[in-house]
Design an enzyme around this catalytic site. Sequence first.
Site, PDB file in Angstrom:
ATOM      1  N   HIS A  77      -6.665  -1.627  10.385  1.00 53.69           N
ATOM      2  CA  HIS A  77      -8.039  -2.126  10.243  1.00 53.69           C
ATOM      3  C   HIS A  77      -8.698  -2.238  11.628  1.00 53.69           C
ATOM      4  O   HIS A  77      -9.183  -3.313  12.003  1.00 53.69           O
ATOM      5  CB  HIS A  77      -8.052  -3.508   9.581  1.00 53.69           C
ATOM      6  CG  HIS A  77      -7.328  -3.596   8.270  1.00 53.69           C
ATOM      7  ND1 HIS A  77      -6.910  -4.790   7.725  1.00 53.69           N
ATOM      8  CD2 HIS A  77      -6.937  -2.638   7.385  1.00 53.69           C
ATOM      9  CE1 HIS A  77      -6.304  -4.566   6.572  1.00 53.69           C
ATOM     10  NE2 HIS A  77      -6.291  -3.265   6.344  1.00 53.69           N
ATOM     11  N   GLU A  84       0.827  -1.221   0.000  1.00 50.61           N
ATOM     12  CA  GLU A  84       0.000   0.000   0.000  1.00 50.61           C
ATOM     13  C   GLU A  84       0.859   1.268   0.000  1.00 50.61           C
ATOM     14  O   GLU A  84       0.340   2.346   0.294  1.00 50.61           O
ATOM     15  CB  GLU A  84      -0.923   0.024   1.223  1.00 50.61           C
ATOM     16  CG  GLU A  84      -1.896  -1.133   1.326  1.00 50.61           C
ATOM     17  CD  GLU A  84      -2.970  -1.149   0.261  1.00 50.61           C
ATOM     18  OE1 GLU A  84      -2.849  -0.413  -0.743  1.00 50.61           O
ATOM     19  OE2 GLU A  84      -3.920  -1.921   0.421  1.00 50.61           O
ATOM     20  N   HIS A 129     -12.656  -1.759   4.033  1.00 58.56           N
ATOM     21  CA  HIS A 129     -11.219  -2.031   4.131  1.00 58.56           C
ATOM     22  C   HIS A 129     -10.633  -1.638   5.496  1.00 58.56           C
ATOM     23  O   HIS A 129     -10.203  -2.494   6.252  1.00 58.56           O
ATOM     24  CB  HIS A 129     -10.516  -1.302   2.973  1.00 58.56           C
ATOM     25  CG  HIS A 129      -9.052  -1.584   2.861  1.00 58.56           C
ATOM     26  ND1 HIS A 129      -8.312  -1.287   1.738  1.00 58.56           N
ATOM     27  CD2 HIS A 129      -8.157  -2.100   3.740  1.00 58.56           C
ATOM     28  CE1 HIS A 129      -7.062  -1.641   1.926  1.00 58.56           C
ATOM     29  NE2 HIS A 129      -6.938  -2.135   3.142  1.00 58.56           N
TER      30      HIS A 129
HETATM   31  P1  13P Z   1       1.259  -4.810   3.499  1.00 58.94           P
HETATM   32  O1  13P Z   1       1.713  -5.917   4.411  1.00 58.94           O
HETATM   33  O2  13P Z   1       1.688  -5.065   2.054  1.00 58.94           O
HETATM   34  O3  13P Z   1       1.694  -3.466   3.985  1.00 58.94           O
HETATM   35  O4  13P Z   1      -0.337  -4.835   3.408  1.00 58.94           O
HETATM   36  C1  13P Z   1      -1.136  -4.934   4.533  1.00 58.94           C
HETATM   37  C2  13P Z   1      -2.495  -4.339   4.350  1.00 58.94           C
HETATM   38  O5  13P Z   1      -3.140  -4.031   5.323  1.00 58.94           O
HETATM   39  C3  13P Z   1      -3.059  -4.145   2.998  1.00 58.94           C
HETATM   40  O6  13P Z   1      -4.208  -3.344   3.078  1.00 58.94           O
END
Ligand code: 13P
Length: 265
Positions: free
Chosen positions: A104, A83, A165
């Site tokens: 999240h 990201e 998300h």
């Molecule tokens: P990364 O481990 O690639 O940073 O991705 C984690 C994530 O939360 C994707 O939304």
Amino acid sequence: MTNYSLNSEWELKKLILDIGKRIWTRGYVAANDGNISVRISDNEILTTPTGVSKGFMTQEMIIKMSIDGKVISQSKKFRPSSEVKMHIEVYQQRQDIKAVIHAHPPYCTSFAVAGIPLDKCVLPEAVLTLGAVPIASYGTPSTMEIPDSIKSHIQNSDAVLLANHGALTLGVDLINAYHRMETLEHTAHITYLSIGLGNVNMIPSKEVDKLMTLREQMNIPGRINICATDGSCQHDNSQGAASGISQAQIEQITRSVIEKLRKQS
Ligand code: 13P
């Protein structure tokens, strides 16, 4: 090149590990979710690697990149966060921002899944430091759809929900970005519980005006969408449209959530 930080790169990497541990310990991320970055100069950032638990990182995992997306230094085994394009979008748009966190957390992510923006004036701290938090439309993780979806929102806000998300917070430093994530999740949690109790009283608009004066006096950094107590945003009332649903639909969803929770209790 301006070096923004009084801390050494080593100290900043250590701080990234500490914040990674905090977001994992508090349940703001599961498994390998979430990512953290810090701006170390006009054109350079440090970012977390992809695909590792952010609760168990070591310094050599942290990657240095230019803000046009090129890796400057990395240990062979690790690649930048999937990201990182979203983080780079923030640094390119906002010179004032020095740190970005994506996580999240369960309550604010639930609002992002329900399509309900956290745009009501419910808690003074949240009004002061976050303002009305919009929802960016859904995008496929790791693609340019996510940076594109946050583009307009980060002009006026340092906290954004990502539809279906998670959440994104921006800060003048890493602790500031982390505190915004904590306040966001705390506000979402309390809002959720208040909905469960069957009533959400909003702070009256004359009190919100006082908070805005206080915000100026306290020199609180960053940008916020100011929310009226009826829930309509003065600076940005497009959250509903961005999340693909209208304000009327959001109100209807809120009413039916309250109704369902009432029936369960
Ligand atoms: P990364 O481990 O690639 O940073 O991705 C984690 C994530 O939360 C994707 O939304």
